[in-house]
Design a protein around this motif. Structure first.
Motif, PDB file in Angstrom:
ATOM      1  N   ARG A 104       0.856  -1.191   0.000  1.00  0.00           N
ATOM      2  CA  ARG A 104       0.000   0.000   0.000  1.00  0.00           C
ATOM      3  C   ARG A 104       0.889   1.238   0.000  1.00  0.00           C
ATOM      4  O   ARG A 104       1.824   1.315   0.799  1.00  0.00           O
ATOM      5  N   ASP A 155       0.161   5.784   3.591  1.00  0.00           N
ATOM      6  CA  ASP A 155      -1.120   6.184   4.184  1.00  0.00           C
ATOM      7  C   ASP A 155      -0.801   7.135   5.331  1.00  0.00           C
ATOM      8  O   ASP A 155      -0.880   6.763   6.491  1.00  0.00           O
ATOM      9  N   ARG A 175      -5.596  12.738   4.303  1.00  0.00           N
ATOM     10  CA  ARG A 175      -5.032  11.446   4.657  1.00  0.00           C
ATOM     11  C   ARG A 175      -4.900  10.597   3.403  1.00  0.00           C
ATOM     12  O   ARG A 175      -5.664  10.753   2.450  1.00  0.00           O
ATOM     13  N   GLU A 227     -12.046   1.531   2.079  1.00  0.00           N
ATOM     14  CA  GLU A 227     -12.142   1.802   3.518  1.00  0.00           C
ATOM     15  C   GLU A 227     -12.934   3.070   3.802  1.00  0.00           C
ATOM     16  O   GLU A 227     -13.255   3.361   4.948  1.00  0.00           O
ATOM     17  N   ASP A 282     -10.790   1.168   9.022  1.00  0.00           N
ATOM     18  CA  ASP A 282     -11.314   2.502   8.700  1.00  0.00           C
ATOM     19  C   ASP A 282     -12.758   2.431   8.230  1.00  0.00           C
ATOM     20  O   ASP A 282     -13.554   3.325   8.536  1.00  0.00           O
ATOM     21  N   ARG A 303     -11.342   5.712  15.720  1.00  0.00           N
ATOM     22  CA  ARG A 303     -10.789   4.438  16.173  1.00  0.00           C
ATOM     23  C   ARG A 303      -9.681   4.597  17.210  1.00  0.00           C
ATOM     24  O   ARG A 303      -9.245   3.632  17.816  1.00  0.00           O
TER      25      ARG A 303
HETATM   26 MG    MG Z   1      -7.005   2.179   6.764  1.00  0.00          MG
END
Ligand code: MG
Ligand code: PEP
Length: 550
Positions: free
Chosen positions: A319, A322, A345, A408, A432, A442
């Motif tokens: 990924r 992030d 984000r 997400e 998410d 979270r």
């Molecule tokens: Mg995530």
């Protein structure tokens, strides 16, 4: 006395508590009762001590950390700040308040200047906190050191703190904040640590209290009696039967590849030992949390090469960065946001810094060339068709062959029929997806009970994605923590997930329970779970059908 929280990982640990000091607050602005000269002398002593601490810490850490700490040590001696402190003390401020105000002003000036303003400001404030801690004679809020193993108790831990824990010493973690999918919990699971997060009331634990931390029950027992300690020690010493490391599959033979979530190439070997069939989520941002400038293409290429080499011949899903929310990267220009989880984000930040994204994709394509790995690349925090199309076309133009997105953000799940066919694969980020669907941060212990992927609203979104995957022949994976829960793993497969990626420690349990159901049974259970009106009821449907698992 017993405190309840959310258990993370497996097993139980017993040991003495050692608290991570709470972050130091702003010193009060009251007139100093002491003579200015005496107050200033205290400041000089504290500054000298902190300079020495920083230099020594840097020597011990080496590498990039050494550079950062040396730069900080210079900040502790900056003549302009030192003069400013002297003046404020002369005006009658306490040493602590003068240090706070002078460094705060310095931080703001630096933040107004050129590159990496956020990191510079943060470094300056960290120096101020160190000096104030010295002046107050209190310990710094860093992971405590001890010669004997201990249970780490903290308000919360930053990802960087958790990532650098000495596993030889930390028996377990107890945090007041955090939920089962906070990054502390994820890292704890990755490291196979016993942890209880969201443990309200853990503020009352003091150093030296004997604790039983029970991850399976989500409880922390303070100063337990001898019988309980003996029982816990016996459970802790229990050796699980070794289970065969066969590829993940349902009872009817349907393959469900089981992959690992990792944050560094070093985690690859232990994951393979636990039976990971590949990497289903490599969180690249963990490599760069401390970086002040964007890592070069060459540096990234070599790190990705290390990872891919460890999984030669197997799938590796990477990924792209992030950053944002609880993982700020200075080189993406992050500044204060009231609600960072809803801010710049993931792909949003990368799109504004396309040079950083291009470099990362170029490095990934290069590492793939070097190793011949089966590389899949995905973007985080993608909201809709426009963002999906942007990422997929950019990644393909830079030489990547298998490109997808993390689903997400609820909007992407709602639009699954539009978004999924544009991708070579998608991966559900249930951490998410749950926080955004239930509108519950979270990271916040007070709303941790909302962070439950069994909630029928989340299950319905997963189903939309599963259906879209099936209709367009696009593989659907799950890389959120939900996949680490054996019962949930069954439900996810029933909702349309083709493969699951999880903390390596969970692979054995998930593999075992999947082997007990057929695809038809998993689909039937998922359909029944979807019809429930609460997370507890949805889970109960699957739990009752499968009995207790483990
Ligand atoms: Mg995530
Ligand atoms: C998720 O959101 O489920 C996910 C896998 O990503 P992260 O936990 O890193 O946000």
């Amino acid at each position: 006395m017993q405190i309840t929280g959310i258990g993370v990982g497996h097993g139980v640990a017993v040991g003495p508590a050692l608290r991570m000091p709470d972050p130091i607050g702003e010193p009060e602005d009251v007139a100093s009762p002491a003579e200015p000269d005496d107050e200033y002398h205290r400041v000089e002593t504290a500054l000298t001590a902190v300079t020495g601490d920083l230099v020594e810490l840097g020597h011990r850490a080496g590498g990039e950390a050494e550079e950062i700490l040396e730069a900080q040590s210079l900040m502790a001696q900056d003549p302009a700040v030192v003069d400013d402190i002297r003046q404020r003390v002369g005006d009658g401020k306490t040493a602590e308040r003068a240090v706070f105000e002078a460094y705060e002003e310095y931080a703001k000036v630096l933040e107004g200047l050129g590159d990496n303003p956020a990191a510079r400001g943060a470094d300056v404030r960290d120096v101020a906190r160190r000096v104030i801690a010295r002046l107050k004679g209190v310990a710094l809020p860093t992971i405590p050191r001890s010669d004997v193993p201990f249970v780490l108790v903290a308000a919360d831990l930053a990802p960087a703190d958790t990532a650098t824990l000495d596993l030889g010493k930390v028996l377990a973690i107890v945090t007041r904040d955090g939920s089962s999918s906070s990054h502390t919990a994820i890292l704890a699971r990755n490291k196979n640590l016993v942890a209880v997060v969201g443990a309200r009331g853990s503020e009352s634990i003091v150093n030296g209290h004997t604790l039983i931390v029970d991850a399976e029950r989500g409880t922390v027992t303070l100063d337990p009696d001898r019988v309980s300690v003996a029982a816990a020690a016996e459970r802790g010493g229990r050796v699980a039967e070794p289970r065969p490391l066969t590829p993940g599959a349902l009872g009817d033979g349907t393959p469900v590849p089981l992959l690992a979530n990792v944050g560094s190439p070093e985690e690859a070997a232990p994951a393979v030992a636990l039976g990971a069939e590949g990497v289903g989520l490599f969180r690249t941002e963990f490599l760069y949390l401390d970086a002040r400038t964007a890592p070069s293409v060459d540096l990234q290429r070599s790190r990705y090469r290390d990872l891919m080499a460890a999984f030669a011949g197997r799938k590796v899903v990477v990924r792209v960065l992030d950053a944002g929310a609880d993982k700020q990267l200075a080189f993406l220009g992050h500044t204060h946001e009231e609600n960072p989880a809803l801010g710049r984000r993931g792909l949003r930040a990368l799109r504004e810094h396309e040079d950083v994204l291009r470099d990362q994709l170029t490095a990934l394509a290069g590492a793939q060339q070097d190793t011949g790995a089966d590389l899949w690349v995905m973007a985080p925090m993608v909201a809709d068709v426009d963002e999906t199309a942007y990422f997929v076309s950019l990644a393909r133009s830079l030489g990547l062959q298998t490109v997808g997105i993390t689903v997400e953000v609820p909007s992407a799940a709602v639009l699954a029929d539009q978004v999924v066919p544009l991708c070579d694969f998608v991966s559900l980020g249930t951490n998410d997806l749950t926080q955004y669907t239930l509108a519950a941060d979270r990271m916040l212990g007070s709303v941790a009970h909302y962070q439950d992927p069994w909630h029928p609203s989340v299950l319905r979104l997963v189903k939309l994605v599963g259906d879209a995957g099936r209709a367009s022949h696009t593989p659907v994976a799950v890389c959120g923590e939900a996949a680490s829960d054996p019962l949930m793993a069954v439900a996810l497969v029933g909702l349309g997930a083709d493969e699951l990626s999880m903390s390596p420690g969970a692979l054995g349990d998930v593999r075992a329970v999947l082997a007990r159901v057929t695809l038809k049974q998993a689909r039937d259970l998922a359909t029944r779970a979807l019809a429930q009106t609460s997370a507890a009821a949805a889970r109960a449907v699957v739990a009752d059908a499968l009995g207790s698992v483990g």
